[in-house]
Design a protein around this motif. Structure first.
Motif, PDB file in Angstrom:
ATOM      1  N   GLU A  12      10.997  13.117  33.533  1.00 52.46           N
ATOM      2  CA  GLU A  12      10.119  11.956  33.754  1.00 52.46           C
ATOM      3  C   GLU A  12      10.688  11.006  34.803  1.00 52.46           C
ATOM      4  N   SER A  13      11.953  10.615  34.646  1.00 56.32           N
ATOM      5  CA  SER A  13      12.536   9.649  35.591  1.00 56.32           C
ATOM      6  C   SER A  13      12.681  10.256  36.986  1.00 56.32           C
ATOM      7  N   SER A  14      13.020  11.550  37.069  1.00 55.52           N
ATOM      8  CA  SER A  14      13.141  12.213  38.372  1.00 55.52           C
ATOM      9  C   SER A  14      11.804  12.247  39.098  1.00 55.52           C
ATOM     10  N   LEU A  15      10.748  12.675  38.382  1.00 55.55           N
ATOM     11  CA  LEU A  15       9.417  12.746  39.001  1.00 55.55           C
ATOM     12  C   LEU A  15       8.936  11.376  39.450  1.00 55.55           C
ATOM     13  N   ASN A  16       9.091  10.376  38.590  1.00 58.06           N
ATOM     14  CA  ASN A  16       8.614   9.029  38.936  1.00 58.06           C
ATOM     15  C   ASN A  16       9.379   8.443  40.125  1.00 58.06           C
ATOM     16  N   THR A  17      10.684   8.706  40.196  1.00 59.33           N
ATOM     17  CA  THR A  17      11.474   8.222  41.341  1.00 59.33           C
ATOM     18  C   THR A  17      10.990   8.873  42.628  1.00 59.33           C
ATOM     19  N   LEU A  18      10.796  10.203  42.594  1.00 61.61           N
ATOM     20  CA  LEU A  18      10.340  10.921  43.788  1.00 61.61           C
ATOM     21  C   LEU A  18       8.949  10.466  44.223  1.00 61.61           C
ATOM     22  N   ASP A  21       8.829   6.970  45.800  1.00 66.65           N
ATOM     23  CA  ASP A  21       9.463   6.929  47.125  1.00 66.65           C
ATOM     24  C   ASP A  21       8.513   7.381  48.233  1.00 66.65           C
ATOM     25  N   ASP A  22       7.391   8.011  47.868  1.00 68.67           N
ATOM     26  CA  ASP A  22       6.471   8.576  48.862  1.00 68.67           C
ATOM     27  C   ASP A  22       5.058   8.038  48.629  1.00 68.67           C
ATOM     28  N   PRO A  23       4.521   7.221  49.558  1.00 67.47           N
ATOM     29  CA  PRO A  23       3.181   6.641  49.372  1.00 67.47           C
ATOM     30  C   PRO A  23       2.076   7.689  49.192  1.00 67.47           C
ATOM     31  N   GLU A  24       2.213   8.841  49.869  1.00 66.74           N
ATOM     32  CA  GLU A  24       1.199   9.897  49.742  1.00 66.74           C
ATOM     33  C   GLU A  24       1.175  10.443  48.319  1.00 66.74           C
ATOM     34  N   LEU A  25       2.344  10.658  47.735  1.00 64.81           N
ATOM     35  CA  LEU A  25       2.418  11.149  46.352  1.00 64.81           C
ATOM     36  C   LEU A  25       1.889  10.094  45.379  1.00 64.81           C
ATOM     37  N   GLU A  26       2.110   8.815  45.670  1.00 64.68           N
ATOM     38  CA  GLU A  26       1.567   7.744  44.818  1.00 64.68           C
ATOM     39  C   GLU A  26       0.043   7.764  44.831  1.00 64.68           C
ATOM     40  N   ARG A  27      -0.563   8.034  46.001  1.00 63.78           N
ATOM     41  CA  ARG A  27      -2.039   8.126  46.084  1.00 63.78           C
ATOM     42  C   ARG A  27      -2.545   9.302  45.247  1.00 63.78           C
ATOM     43  N   ARG A  28      -1.820  10.427  45.301  1.00 66.30           N
ATOM     44  CA  ARG A  28      -2.230  11.598  44.504  1.00 66.30           C
ATOM     45  C   ARG A  28      -2.097  11.323  43.017  1.00 66.30           C
ATOM     46  N   LEU A  29      -1.039  10.607  42.641  1.00 63.76           N
ATOM     47  CA  LEU A  29      -0.845  10.236  41.236  1.00 63.76           C
ATOM     48  C   LEU A  29      -2.005   9.369  40.751  1.00 63.76           C
ATOM     49  N   ALA A  30      -2.461   8.444  41.594  1.00 59.79           N
ATOM     50  CA  ALA A  30      -3.570   7.547  41.224  1.00 59.79           C
ATOM     51  C   ALA A  30      -4.835   8.348  40.923  1.00 59.79           C
ATOM     52  N   ARG A  31      -5.043   9.472  41.635  1.00 59.32           N
ATOM     53  CA  ARG A  31      -6.237  10.306  41.399  1.00 59.32           C
ATOM     54  C   ARG A  31      -6.175  11.025  40.052  1.00 59.32           C
ATOM     55  N   LEU A  32      -4.980  11.166  39.505  1.00 60.53           N
ATOM     56  CA  LEU A  32      -4.812  11.859  38.211  1.00 60.53           C
ATOM     57  C   LEU A  32      -4.791  10.890  37.028  1.00 60.53           C
ATOM     58  N   LEU A 110       0.977  18.273  43.331  1.00 54.30           N
ATOM     59  CA  LEU A 110       1.861  17.126  43.114  1.00 54.30           C
ATOM     60  C   LEU A 110       3.276  17.595  42.770  1.00 54.30           C
ATOM     61  N   MET A 111       3.389  18.567  41.862  1.00 53.63           N
ATOM     62  CA  MET A 111       4.704  19.029  41.424  1.00 53.63           C
ATOM     63  C   MET A 111       5.464  19.738  42.548  1.00 53.63           C
ATOM     64  N   THR A 112       4.775  20.590  43.317  1.00 49.63           N
ATOM     65  CA  THR A 112       5.473  21.339  44.369  1.00 49.63           C
ATOM     66  C   THR A 112       5.833  20.456  45.567  1.00 49.63           C
ATOM     67  N   ASP A 113       5.131  19.334  45.753  1.00 51.96           N
ATOM     68  CA  ASP A 113       5.454  18.427  46.867  1.00 51.96           C
ATOM     69  C   ASP A 113       6.490  17.372  46.490  1.00 51.96           C
ATOM     70  N   CYS A 114       6.867  17.316  45.208  1.00 50.59           N
ATOM     71  CA  CYS A 114       7.896  16.358  44.762  1.00 50.59           C
ATOM     72  C   CYS A 114       9.279  16.909  45.095  1.00 50.59           C
ATOM     73  N   LYS A 115       9.656  16.759  46.363  1.00 48.77           N
ATOM     74  CA  LYS A 115      10.967  17.251  46.794  1.00 48.77           C
ATOM     75  C   LYS A 115      11.807  16.067  47.240  1.00 48.77           C
ATOM     76  N   PRO A 116      13.050  16.009  46.796  1.00 48.41           N
ATOM     77  CA  PRO A 116      13.880  14.854  47.161  1.00 48.41           C
ATOM     78  C   PRO A 116      14.282  14.871  48.632  1.00 48.41           C
ATOM     79  N   ASP A 117      14.263  13.708  49.250  1.00 47.02           N
ATOM     80  CA  ASP A 117      14.755  13.531  50.617  1.00 47.02           C
ATOM     81  C   ASP A 117      16.167  12.948  50.499  1.00 47.02           C
ATOM     82  N   LEU A 118      17.157  13.846  50.465  1.00 50.03           N
ATOM     83  CA  LEU A 118      18.542  13.423  50.231  1.00 50.03           C
ATOM     84  C   LEU A 118      19.040  12.469  51.308  1.00 50.03           C
TER      85      LEU A 118
END
Length: 201
Positions: A12-18, A21-32, A110-118
């Motif tokens: 949960e914390s890993s997914l939410n952090t990722l 950190d990415d506005p595009e992923l936040e928009r996709r989360l809002a659709r769900l 959403l899950m496959t695009d949640c990749k960390p930018d080290l």
């Protein structure tokens, strides 16, 4: 702390952090938002429930009815992005899907695009220049290790085929295959002649 709550908390914390950190992923989360997806992971024989709101909540136990239920191996998840793959995976018994197919696709994306930018994360602590240098250094070491492993594999292959003669060389295998093809074509010609002789008799 019991094992299951610890695992769900880490996911949960890993997914939410990722995602945050990415506005595009936040928009996709809002659709769900308001959706509930249950995923049964065959490797672990465990079911995780993902509840979408302003963030993702991950639960090991959930009493309600999900909007979508998936049972799969983790390696199959990226393939759900394409609807054509879903039908194929169901026919191959690699996927059990109950509920909204489009919701499953959005979840997969959403899950496959949640990749960390080290490099981005490191730059917050060390600064851009140091972070870039560290990441490039790790990549260079990885490439050097890969090259060295590849070289050792080639060397071992040569030792097995040339020196110890444990395995046949590539040319020997090709020659053997050619000989097999010749025997097959000769056998086919003999069979054709026999068939003609039998017809005459």
């Amino acid at each position: 702390m019991p094992f299951e709550p610890l695992v769900t908390a880490v996911i949960e914390s890993s997914l939410n952090t990722l995602i945050h950190d990415d506005p595009e992923l936040e928009r996709r989360l809002a659709r769900l938002k308001g959706q509930v997806i249950q995923v049964h992971l065959k490797e672990l024989n465990k079911t995780l429930t993902f509840i979408f709101s302003q963030q993702i909540d991950v639960l090991a136990n959930y009493e309600g009815e999900p909007d979508c239920y998936l049972s799969l191996h983790l390696s199959v998840l990226p393939e759900l992005r394409e609807q054509a793959n879903i039908t194929r995976l169901i026919k191959q018994d690699k996927l059990v899907l109950e509920g909204d197919i489009q919701l499953a696709q959005k979840f997969s994306q959403l899950m496959t695009d949640c990749k960390p930018d080290l490099e981005e994360w490191l730059s917050r602590v060390t600064g851009d220049v140091v972070a870039h240098g560290l990441v490039q250094g790790v990549k260079n070491v990885g490439a050097a290790l890969h090259a060295r492993i590849s070289k050792h594999q080639n060397h071992l292959g040569q030792v097995l085929t040339e020196e110890w003669r444990v395995a046949p060389a590539a040319l020997e295998i090709a020659h053997f295959c050619d000989q097999v093809d010749d025997v097959k074509s000769q056998a086919a010609r003999v069979e054709a002649r026999l068939a003609k002789l039998l017809e005459r008799v």
